[in-house]
Write an enzyme that holds these catalytic residues in place. Structure first.
Site, PDB file in Angstrom:
ATOM      1  N   GLY A   1      -5.582 -24.945  33.028  1.00 61.58           N
ATOM      2  CA  GLY A   1      -6.800 -24.776  33.825  1.00 61.58           C
ATOM      3  C   GLY A   1      -7.934 -24.641  32.839  1.00 61.58           C
ATOM      4  O   GLY A   1      -8.039 -23.636  32.146  1.00 61.58           O
ATOM      5  N   HIS A   2      -8.731 -25.674  32.699  1.00 63.39           N
ATOM      6  CA  HIS A   2      -9.800 -25.683  31.691  1.00 63.39           C
ATOM      7  C   HIS A   2     -11.151 -25.617  32.402  1.00 63.39           C
ATOM      8  O   HIS A   2     -11.404 -26.381  33.330  1.00 63.39           O
ATOM      9  CB  HIS A   2      -9.702 -26.939  30.820  1.00 63.39           C
ATOM     10  CG  HIS A   2      -8.453 -26.966  29.991  1.00 63.39           C
ATOM     11  ND1 HIS A   2      -8.150 -27.984  29.128  1.00 63.39           N
ATOM     12  CD2 HIS A   2      -7.423 -26.086  29.888  1.00 63.39           C
ATOM     13  CE1 HIS A   2      -6.994 -27.730  28.535  1.00 63.39           C
ATOM     14  NE2 HIS A   2      -6.526 -26.587  28.988  1.00 63.39           N
TER      15      HIS A   2
ATOM     16  N   GLN B   1      -2.665 -25.183  26.909  1.00 65.05           N
ATOM     17  CA  GLN B   1      -1.892 -23.985  26.549  1.00 65.05           C
ATOM     18  C   GLN B   1      -2.316 -23.472  25.156  1.00 65.05           C
ATOM     19  O   GLN B   1      -3.458 -23.672  24.777  1.00 65.05           O
ATOM     20  CB  GLN B   1      -0.383 -24.250  26.644  1.00 65.05           C
ATOM     21  CG  GLN B   1       0.132 -24.411  28.075  1.00 65.05           C
ATOM     22  CD  GLN B   1      -0.096 -25.784  28.670  1.00 65.05           C
ATOM     23  OE1 GLN B   1       0.269 -26.791  28.085  1.00 65.05           O
ATOM     24  NE2 GLN B   1      -0.692 -25.861  29.840  1.00 65.05           N
TER      25      GLN B   1
ATOM     26  N   ASN C   1      -0.372 -27.236  34.722  1.00 64.55           N
ATOM     27  CA  ASN C   1      -0.292 -25.799  34.393  1.00 64.55           C
ATOM     28  C   ASN C   1      -1.576 -25.380  33.673  1.00 64.55           C
ATOM     29  O   ASN C   1      -1.940 -24.212  33.650  1.00 64.55           O
ATOM     30  CB  ASN C   1       0.936 -25.493  33.523  1.00 64.55           C
ATOM     31  CG  ASN C   1       1.094 -26.422  32.325  1.00 64.55           C
ATOM     32  OD1 ASN C   1       0.426 -27.451  32.229  1.00 64.55           O
ATOM     33  ND2 ASN C   1       1.984 -26.076  31.419  1.00 64.55           N
TER      34      ASN C   1
ATOM     35  N   THR D   1      -3.383 -19.876  38.833  1.00 62.99           N
ATOM     36  CA  THR D   1      -2.606 -19.075  39.789  1.00 62.99           C
ATOM     37  C   THR D   1      -3.377 -17.866  40.315  1.00 62.99           C
ATOM     38  O   THR D   1      -2.918 -17.205  41.244  1.00 62.99           O
ATOM     39  CB  THR D   1      -1.318 -18.541  39.123  1.00 62.99           C
ATOM     40  OG1 THR D   1      -1.708 -17.775  37.969  1.00 62.99           O
ATOM     41  CG2 THR D   1      -0.413 -19.674  38.692  1.00 62.99           C
TER      42      THR D   1
ATOM     43  N   ASP E   1      -5.949 -20.254  27.588  1.00 63.67           N
ATOM     44  CA  ASP E   1      -7.175 -19.682  28.154  1.00 63.67           C
ATOM     45  C   ASP E   1      -8.127 -19.133  27.091  1.00 63.67           C
ATOM     46  O   ASP E   1      -8.860 -18.166  27.333  1.00 63.67           O
ATOM     47  CB  ASP E   1      -6.853 -18.585  29.191  1.00 63.67           C
ATOM     48  CG  ASP E   1      -5.946 -19.097  30.296  1.00 63.67           C
ATOM     49  OD1 ASP E   1      -6.046 -20.300  30.615  1.00 63.67           O
ATOM     50  OD2 ASP E   1      -5.156 -18.305  30.832  1.00 63.67           O
TER      51      ASP E   1
ATOM     52  N   LYS F   1     -10.759 -23.441  25.616  1.00 61.39           N
ATOM     53  CA  LYS F   1     -10.676 -24.782  25.017  1.00 61.39           C
ATOM     54  C   LYS F   1     -11.563 -25.775  25.763  1.00 61.39           C
ATOM     55  O   LYS F   1     -12.225 -26.621  25.150  1.00 61.39           O
ATOM     56  CB  LYS F   1      -9.216 -25.281  25.054  1.00 61.39           C
ATOM     57  CG  LYS F   1      -8.262 -24.424  24.240  1.00 61.39           C
ATOM     58  CD  LYS F   1      -6.822 -24.882  24.400  1.00 61.39           C
ATOM     59  CE  LYS F   1      -6.265 -24.679  25.776  1.00 61.39           C
ATOM     60  NZ  LYS F   1      -6.095 -23.268  26.197  1.00 61.39           N
TER      61      LYS F   1
HETATM   62  P1  GDP Z   1      -8.950 -22.836  28.563  1.00 62.54           P
HETATM   63  O1  GDP Z   1      -7.720 -22.915  29.384  1.00 62.54           O
HETATM   64  O2  GDP Z   1      -8.673 -22.557  27.125  1.00 62.54           O
HETATM   65  O3  GDP Z   1      -9.864 -24.022  28.729  1.00 62.54           O
HETATM   66  O4  GDP Z   1      -9.762 -21.572  29.099  1.00 62.54           O
HETATM   67  P2  GDP Z   1      -9.986 -21.151  30.653  1.00 62.54           P
HETATM   68  O5  GDP Z   1     -11.026 -22.007  31.226  1.00 62.54           O
HETATM   69  O6  GDP Z   1      -8.694 -21.042  31.381  1.00 62.54           O
HETATM   70  O7  GDP Z   1     -10.461 -19.655  30.474  1.00 62.54           O
HETATM   71  C1  GDP Z   1     -11.569 -19.324  29.706  1.00 62.54           C
HETATM   72  C2  GDP Z   1     -12.589 -18.608  30.606  1.00 62.54           C
HETATM   73  O8  GDP Z   1     -13.560 -17.977  29.793  1.00 62.54           O
HETATM   74  C3  GDP Z   1     -13.366 -19.571  31.479  1.00 62.54           C
HETATM   75  O9  GDP Z   1     -13.758 -18.913  32.645  1.00 62.54           O
HETATM   76  C4  GDP Z   1     -14.564 -19.923  30.606  1.00 62.54           C
HETATM   77  O10 GDP Z   1     -15.696 -20.341  31.358  1.00 62.54           O
HETATM   78  C5  GDP Z   1     -14.834 -18.602  29.953  1.00 62.54           C
HETATM   79  N1  GDP Z   1     -15.416 -18.644  28.599  1.00 62.54           N
HETATM   80  C6  GDP Z   1     -15.240 -19.554  27.623  1.00 62.54           C
HETATM   81  N2  GDP Z   1     -15.882 -19.159  26.493  1.00 62.54           N
HETATM   82  C7  GDP Z   1     -16.467 -17.981  26.775  1.00 62.54           C
HETATM   83  C8  GDP Z   1     -17.257 -17.046  26.019  1.00 62.54           C
HETATM   84  O11 GDP Z   1     -17.544 -17.227  24.840  1.00 62.54           O
HETATM   85  N3  GDP Z   1     -17.675 -15.925  26.690  1.00 62.54           N
HETATM   86  C9  GDP Z   1     -17.356 -15.683  28.002  1.00 62.54           C
HETATM   87  N4  GDP Z   1     -17.805 -14.560  28.559  1.00 62.54           N
HETATM   88  N5  GDP Z   1     -16.610 -16.525  28.725  1.00 62.54           N
HETATM   89  C10 GDP Z   1     -16.169 -17.647  28.118  1.00 62.54           C
HETATM   90  P1  IMO Z   2      -4.442 -23.520  29.535  1.00 65.24           P
HETATM   91  O1  IMO Z   2      -4.398 -24.957  29.112  1.00 65.24           O
HETATM   92  C1  IMO Z   2      -2.326 -19.726  29.951  1.00 65.24           C
HETATM   93  C2  IMO Z   2       1.989 -19.968  30.759  1.00 65.24           C
HETATM   94  C3  IMO Z   2       2.508 -19.494  32.098  1.00 65.24           C
HETATM   95  C4  IMO Z   2       3.866 -18.985  31.692  1.00 65.24           C
HETATM   96  C5  IMO Z   2       4.310 -20.014  30.649  1.00 65.24           C
HETATM   97  C6  IMO Z   2       5.184 -21.118  31.191  1.00 65.24           C
HETATM   98  O2  IMO Z   2      -5.319 -23.253  30.696  1.00 65.24           O
HETATM   99  O3  IMO Z   2      -4.698 -22.625  28.370  1.00 65.24           O
HETATM  100  P2  IMO Z   2       4.716 -23.261  32.686  1.00 65.24           P
HETATM  101  O4  IMO Z   2       4.189 -23.389  34.074  1.00 65.24           O
HETATM  102  O5  IMO Z   2       3.923 -23.989  31.652  1.00 65.24           O
HETATM  103  O6  IMO Z   2       6.181 -23.569  32.593  1.00 65.24           O
HETATM  104  O7  IMO Z   2       4.595 -21.688  32.355  1.00 65.24           O
HETATM  105  O8  IMO Z   2       3.110 -20.570  30.125  1.00 65.24           O
HETATM  106  N1  IMO Z   2       0.913 -20.994  30.803  1.00 65.24           N
HETATM  107  C7  IMO Z   2      -0.371 -20.755  30.516  1.00 65.24           C
HETATM  108  N2  IMO Z   2      -1.015 -19.611  30.211  1.00 65.24           N
HETATM  109  N3  IMO Z   2      -2.997 -20.893  29.936  1.00 65.24           N
HETATM  110  C8  IMO Z   2      -2.363 -22.050  30.208  1.00 65.24           C
HETATM  111  O9  IMO Z   2      -2.949 -23.255  30.088  1.00 65.24           O
HETATM  112  C9  IMO Z   2      -0.992 -22.017  30.552  1.00 65.24           C
HETATM  113  N4  IMO Z   2      -0.095 -22.954  30.894  1.00 65.24           N
HETATM  114  C10 IMO Z   2       1.067 -22.320  31.026  1.00 65.24           C
HETATM  115  O10 IMO Z   2       1.697 -18.469  32.618  1.00 65.24           O
HETATM  116  O11 IMO Z   2       3.753 -17.758  31.022  1.00 65.24           O
HETATM  117 MG    MG Z   3      -6.922 -22.062  31.100  1.00 65.56          MG
END
Ligand code: GDP
Ligand code: IMO
Ligand code: MG
Length: 439
Positions: A39-40, A228, A37, A307, A12, A15
Site C-alpha cells: 500500500g503505497h 515491503q 499486499n 488492512t 511502510d 517508499k
Molecule cells: P510505503 O508502503 O513505504 O509506500 O508507505 P505507506 O504509504 O504505506 O505509509 C507511509 C505513510 O506515511 C503514508 O501515509 C505517507 O503519506 C506518510 N509519510 C511518508 N513520508 C512521511 C513523512 O516524512 N512524514 C509524515 N508525517 N508522513 C509521511
Molecule cells: P508496503 O509495500 C508492511 C507484511 C504483512 C505480514 C507479512 C506477510 O506497503 O511497504 P503477506 O500478505 O505479504 O504474505 O504478509 O508481510 N506486509 C507488509 N507490511 N508493508 C507492506 O507493504 C507489507 N506487505 C506485506 O503484514 O506481516
Molecule cells: Mg505501505
C-alpha cells in the site's frame, strides 16, 4: 541510468512518496516484486492516492511497468486503474506477461493457513491477499501467468489441473471451503478470460525485460519501486514472519528482466522511517508499548494502508539497518517521518543488541535469537514541533538541530549519505538533498 528504491525496515517507510518525488526525473517506474499486499501513498497538495499495484510514478505521468517478479490480482489492477481514471489521470501502464496471477483460491488458502497456524499461535499476520500461495504455485510450476489469460485454451487447461489440485488440498487440510466459487473452474475461466480480454484491448501485456533494456539503452531513466521492506524479505528478513518475495535490490534485476549490472550501475536508495512500525506478527526488539507508542502511532497515522490494522511501533533499530545496507548495497538514504517524532523529550536508537552476554551489531539469522536480543540504546535529545512546510521550502539548514543530529548520526553509522529527508506526507514536504538521477 536506474534508481532503485528499497524499504530498509518492515514496509511502510514512505517508499511511495519518495518514488513520487524522484519520478520527476524518471521516464519509467517499475515494480519488481510483491503484489497488492503493498500500500503505497502519494500525497500531492492535500490529494491522497493509495496504490497497491500501479507504480507510484504514474501520478507524475511516468510510464508504469509491473515486472515479471510481481504477483498480480487483476481485479485490484483494474480497480486501481479505473479509480485513477475517474480522478482525471490516464496512466500508461504495462505488465509483464511473465508476472503471476493471484487467483481467488490463493486468497482462500492464504486465510485458511493463517487460521490453522493461529491455533498454534504461529500465524504470520499476512494481508490475506493470497501472496504466499501464489508465489508457492510459481515455484511449484503450477502457477498461471498473465500472458496465459490471453489464450483461453491454455488458460482452461491450466485451470483444470490446478483447481482440482487446490480443491483436494482445501478438502484434506481445511475441511473444504466456504467459498466454492473460488474453486469453480467454469466461473474462474469466465472471469479470468474476461480479464485477458481487457488486457488485450488495453494493449497492456508486454515482454518487459526486452522493453526495459531497450528503453535503458536509449538513455531513459528507470526508477525501480520496491514494495515491503528488507526485514520482510523471504531470504534476508525475519523468516517465517516475512512476505514471500525479495524486496532487496538484487531482485530488481531478476524481477524485471534486466542484468544485475544495470541496477548496480545506478543508485540504490534505502528508505528509512525515523522509528519502526510493523503490521504483522514476529519479534520487534525495540517495540514500544503504552502511551508513547500510542502517541507516535497517532501522530504518524500508523494504521495499515491495506488492512487498516494498527501498526506496532518501536525505536529505530541500527542492527536492522546495517543488514539492509549490506543486503541491498545502499548508495543513498531517504529518511522519512522526522516530523512524527517532534515534541518528545528524548528519542532513542538501538545501536546494537546484547545476546547471551555478547554485543551484536547485526540481526541474528533466527527468529528465536532475534526475539532474545536486548537492545543497547543511545539516547538523543528530542526536537520541537516546527513549521514543516517552511522547513521543506527553506532546506535542511533550518531543520531543528536535534533532528539534524539524529539524521546525521544514522547516515554516519551506516556510512551512506542522505539523499532525501521527509518532514511530512506531502510531495512538497520531502527535501531532496542529492537527487540520485542525473539532471
Ligand atoms: P510505503 O508502503 O513505504 O509506500 O508507505 P505507506 O504509504 O504505506 O505509509 C507511509 C505513510 O506515511 C503514508 O501515509 C505517507 O503519506 C506518510 N509519510 C511518508 N513520508 C512521511 C513523512 O516524512 N512524514 C509524515 N508525517 N508522513 C509521511
Ligand atoms: P508496503 O509495500 C508492511 C507484511 C504483512 C505480514 C507479512 C506477510 O506497503 O511497504 P503477506 O500478505 O505479504 O504474505 O504478509 O508481510 N506486509 C507488509 N507490511 N508493508 C507492506 O507493504 C507489507 N506487505 C506485506 O503484514 O506481516
Ligand atoms: Mg505501505
Amino acid at each position: 541510468m536506474t534508481v532503485t528504491i528499497v524499504g530498509a525496515q518492515l514496509g511502510d517507510e514512505g517508499k511511495g512518496g519518495i518514488v513520487d518525488v524522484l519520478a520527476e526525473r524518471a521516464d519509467i517506474v517499475v515494480r519488481y516484486q510483491g503484489g497488492d499486499n503493498a500500500g503505497h501513498t502519494v500525497v500531492v497538495g492535500g490529494d491522497t492516492y493509495k496504490l497497491s499495484l500501479v507504480p507510484s510514478g504514474v501520478i507524475r505521468g511516468t510510464v508504469g511497468v509491473i515486472g515479471n517478479g510481481c504477483v498480480v490480482n487483476p481485479e485490484t489492477l483494474f480497480d486501481e486503474l479505473d479509480t485513477l481514471r475517474d480522478r482525471g489521470l490516464d496512466p500508461e501502464l504495462y505488465i509483464s506477461g511473465r508476472a503471476h496471477v493471484i487467483m481467488p483460491y490463493h486468497r482462500v488458502l492464504d486465510r485458511a493457513e493463517e487460521s490453522l497456524k493461529a491455533d498454534d499461535d504461529i500465524a504470520v499476520g499476512t494481508t490475506g491477499r493470497g501472496i504466499g500461495p501464489t508465489y508457492e504455485d510459481k515455484m511449484a510450476r503450477r502457477g498461471i501467468r498473465i500472458a496465459e489469460l490471453l489464450y483461453p485454451d491454455e488458460l482452461r487447461t491450466r485451470l483444470e489441473y490446478v483447481v482440482d489440485y487446490k480443491q483436494r488440498l482445501a478438502d484434506a487440510l481445511y475441511d473444504g471451503t466456504d467459498q466454492p466459487s473460488a474453486f469453480d473452474v467454469d466461473q474462474l475461466f469466465e472471469t479470468y478470460a474476461g480479464y485477458g480480454d481487457r488486457l488485450r484491448e488495453e494493449e497492456m501485456v508486454i515482454d518487459a525485460g526486452p522493453y526495459l533494456a531497450r528503453r535503458a539503452a536509449a538513455g531513459d531513466q528507470l526508477l525501480y519501486e520496491g514494495a515491503q521492506g528488507t526485514t520482510l524479505d523471504i531470504d534476508h528478513g525475519n523468516y517465517p514472519y516475512t512476505t514471500s518475495s525479495n524486496p532487496t535490490a538484487g531482485y530488481a534485476a531478476t524481477g524485471s528482466g534486466v542484468g544485475p549490472g544495470v541496477i548496480a550501475d545506478g543508485e540504490i536508495i534505502g528508505v528509512i522511517k525515523a522509528y519502526l512500525s510493523r503490521v504483522g506478527e514476529g519479534p520487534l526488539p525495540t517495540e514500544l508499548e503504552g502511551d508513547l507508542a500510542d502517541e507516535i502511532r497517532d501522530r504518524g497515522g500508523e494504521y495499515g494502508t491495506v488492512t487498516g490494522r494498527p501498526r506496532r511501533i518501536g525505536w529505530l533499530d541500527l542492527p536492522m539497518l546495517r543488514d539492509a545496507t549490506r543486503a541491498s548495497g545502499f548508495t543513498g538514504l531517504a529518511l522519512n517521518h522526522l516530523d512524527v517524532l517532534a515534541g518528545l523529550d528524548e528519542v532513542q536508537i538501538a545501536v546494537a543488541y546484547e545476546l547471551d552476554g555478547e554485543e551484536r551489531m547485526t540481526v541474528p539469522s533466527t527468529t528465536q535469537a532475534w526475539a532474545a536480543c536486548e537492545p543497547v540504546y543511545r539516547t538523543f535529545d528530542g526536537w520541537p514541533d516546527a513549521d514543516w512546510d517552511s522547513v521543506a521550502e527553506t532546506g535542511i539548514e533550518v531543520l531543528p538541530d536535534a533532528a539534524l543530529a539524529y539524521a546525521t548520526f544514522i547516515a554516519s553509522e551506516l556510512d551512506v549519505p542522505l539523499a532525501a529527508v521527509g518532514v511530512g506526507p506531502d510531495r512538497a514536504q520531502t527535501l531532496v538533498l542529492d537527487h540520485p538521477f542525473d539532471d
